[in-house]
Design a protein around this motif. Sequence first.
Motif, PDB file in Angstrom:
ATOM      1  N   VAL A 288       0.970  -1.079   0.019  1.00  0.00           N
ATOM      2  CA  VAL A 288       0.114  -0.058   0.048  1.00  0.00           C
ATOM      3  C   VAL A 288       0.884   1.187   0.170  1.00  0.00           C
ATOM      4  O   VAL A 288       1.936   1.352   0.547  1.00  0.00           O
ATOM      5  N   GLN A 289       0.439   2.367  -0.858  1.00  0.00           N
ATOM      6  CA  GLN A 289       1.381   3.492  -0.820  1.00  0.00           C
ATOM      7  C   GLN A 289       0.356   4.563  -0.547  1.00  0.00           C
ATOM      8  O   GLN A 289      -0.673   4.486  -1.123  1.00  0.00           O
ATOM      9  N   THR A 328      -3.670  10.556  -0.557  1.00  0.00           N
ATOM     10  CA  THR A 328      -4.316   9.677  -1.452  1.00  0.00           C
ATOM     11  C   THR A 328      -3.346   8.347  -1.303  1.00  0.00           C
ATOM     12  O   THR A 328      -2.311   8.457  -0.841  1.00  0.00           O
ATOM     13  N   VAL A 329      -4.208   7.370  -1.091  1.00  0.00           N
ATOM     14  CA  VAL A 329      -4.020   5.808  -0.963  1.00  0.00           C
ATOM     15  C   VAL A 329      -4.049   5.077  -2.118  1.00  0.00           C
ATOM     16  O   VAL A 329      -4.907   5.325  -3.000  1.00  0.00           O
ATOM     17  N   ARG A 330      -3.258   4.398  -2.700  1.00  0.00           N
ATOM     18  CA  ARG A 330      -3.408   3.166  -3.586  1.00  0.00           C
ATOM     19  C   ARG A 330      -2.888   1.799  -3.041  1.00  0.00           C
ATOM     20  O   ARG A 330      -1.892   1.703  -2.323  1.00  0.00           O
ATOM     21  N   GLN A 339      -3.572  -0.406  -8.008  1.00  0.00           N
ATOM     22  CA  GLN A 339      -4.887  -0.061  -7.967  1.00  0.00           C
ATOM     23  C   GLN A 339      -5.219   1.427  -9.037  1.00  0.00           C
ATOM     24  O   GLN A 339      -4.308   2.245  -9.206  1.00  0.00           O
ATOM     25  N   SER A 340      -6.433   1.194  -9.940  1.00  0.00           N
ATOM     26  CA  SER A 340      -6.608   1.996 -10.863  1.00  0.00           C
ATOM     27  C   SER A 340      -6.804   3.551 -10.439  1.00  0.00           C
ATOM     28  O   SER A 340      -7.721   3.375  -9.435  1.00  0.00           O
ATOM     29  N   ALA A 341      -6.591   4.391 -10.935  1.00  0.00           N
ATOM     30  CA  ALA A 341      -6.937   5.613 -10.533  1.00  0.00           C
ATOM     31  C   ALA A 341      -8.309   6.282 -11.370  1.00  0.00           C
ATOM     32  O   ALA A 341      -9.088   7.072 -10.500  1.00  0.00           O
ATOM     33  N   HIS A 355      -9.009   6.580  -3.221  1.00  0.00           N
ATOM     34  CA  HIS A 355      -9.578   7.291  -1.911  1.00  0.00           C
ATOM     35  C   HIS A 355      -8.307   8.486  -1.571  1.00  0.00           C
ATOM     36  O   HIS A 355      -7.528   8.258  -1.463  1.00  0.00           O
ATOM     37  N   THR A 356      -9.173   9.842  -1.834  1.00  0.00           N
ATOM     38  CA  THR A 356      -8.636  10.803  -1.454  1.00  0.00           C
ATOM     39  C   THR A 356      -9.012  11.945  -0.676  1.00  0.00           C
ATOM     40  O   THR A 356     -10.375  11.953  -0.699  1.00  0.00           O
ATOM     41  N   ILE A 357      -8.250  12.525   0.326  1.00  0.00           N
ATOM     42  CA  ILE A 357      -8.884  13.251   1.248  1.00  0.00           C
ATOM     43  C   ILE A 357      -8.109  14.771   1.518  1.00  0.00           C
ATOM     44  O   ILE A 357      -7.055  14.539   1.165  1.00  0.00           O
ATOM     45  N   ASP A 358      -8.982  15.596   2.060  1.00  0.00           N
ATOM     46  CA  ASP A 358      -8.161  16.886   2.374  1.00  0.00           C
ATOM     47  C   ASP A 358      -8.032  17.178   3.688  1.00  0.00           C
ATOM     48  O   ASP A 358      -9.357  16.870   4.462  1.00  0.00           O
TER      49      ASP A 358
END
Length: 361
Positions: A288-289, A328-330, A339-341, A355-358
């Motif tokens: 996981v990155q 962001t995580v992938r 994992q596809s963007a 999944h992206t958060i601020d």
Amino acid sequence: MNSGQSNRKKNRRDFLKILGGGGVVASSLLASGPIARASASTAFQKLQNVLPKAKKRLPALPVDPAKSIPGLSSLITPNTDFYRIDIASDIPAIDVSRWTLKIHGMVKKPITLTYADLLKRPLFELDDTMSCVSNPVGGIYIGNARWLGCRLDDLIKEAGPLANADQVFSTSQDGFSAGFPLSVLDGRDAMVAVGMNGQVLPVKNGYPARLVVPGLYGYVSATKWISDIEITRFDIKQGYWISNGWSRLGPIKMESRIDTPRHLQEVKIGPTHIAGVAWAPNVGIKAVQVQVDGGAWMPATLGPQLSGTTWRQWWVKWNATSGRHKITVRAINAKGEVQSAGIVDPLPNGAEGLHTIDVTA
Ligand SMILES: Nc1nc2c(c(=O)[nH]1)N[C@H]1C(S)=C(S)[C@@H](COP(=O)(O)O)O[C@H]1N2
Ligand SMILES: [Mo]
């Protein structure tokens, strides 16, 4: 199969409509037949003590990393927190003394099991993450449990499927049905589950029995309050959600989710954790990155792997600097696929996207 935009919206709504009303139980249940509320709840109380132990027990659970990382999903989802998705307006309350499970259709020898018959079979434990196909990226309709049950493939083998059958089609007492290919029973630990996390299967999660099929979304496989398994063909009948435009096959897709910090959270300046869960039940998670503000992808530490089909917790330490940040995580699966963007809607076969958060420090 019509999957136009309005149909998409309608289906999303239908799938998620119970979410607001989870746990509501009306008293308008049938007074006769196997469904009778009072006696069922009594029987349920009694059974808390008598659920047999697994013949094959799994090792004790490892120390849960969530204990030291606030906000991270626990390794095992407690039964009370486990999501609920179903079409039942009233949760069926089933009297186990009258409940049976039939296995019939395109078989040599139909079988009918009582609850006692089921408990007498060799039971085993399975760590498995269940997920809803309608779960959006970052969504909460996923949970991980240690299930207790008997092997589904053994039961079906005993019934003796005919050579031209290709579907395991299960039906429940709330009018739900689900079908998956017979070929999915390839040796994986699919079960008729009677227990969940050391307790009798909770009523909301399918008491007295449900299917758990590792690697498949719930809508094609995980029939709760199950009463009937028909061995049949896809060209003869199809499960409840298929006519609504959802895919006939439902392998769970690789996904990852940030649990902490939360979207739009204000975090303290300084060292903290970014942490969450990732899953790729048909292949396994390799890595996981995490990316902050479009920078380099940072490798996350992975939590324990309970089985090939459970989620993995992950975390990175992060030194939050003053200001606003995008995280962001992938996930990367065991085959090395990243994992596809690209964003893909849940309909027809599961959401895709990162999944992206601020957050602000
Ligand atoms: N009887 C019944 N079983 C069902 C459903 C249902 O509507 N009725 N929904 C399925 C779906 S779509 C999912 S994702 C899982 C959810 O299981 P849970 O409520 O235990 O989390 O149950 C499956 N089994
Ligand atoms: Mo689902």
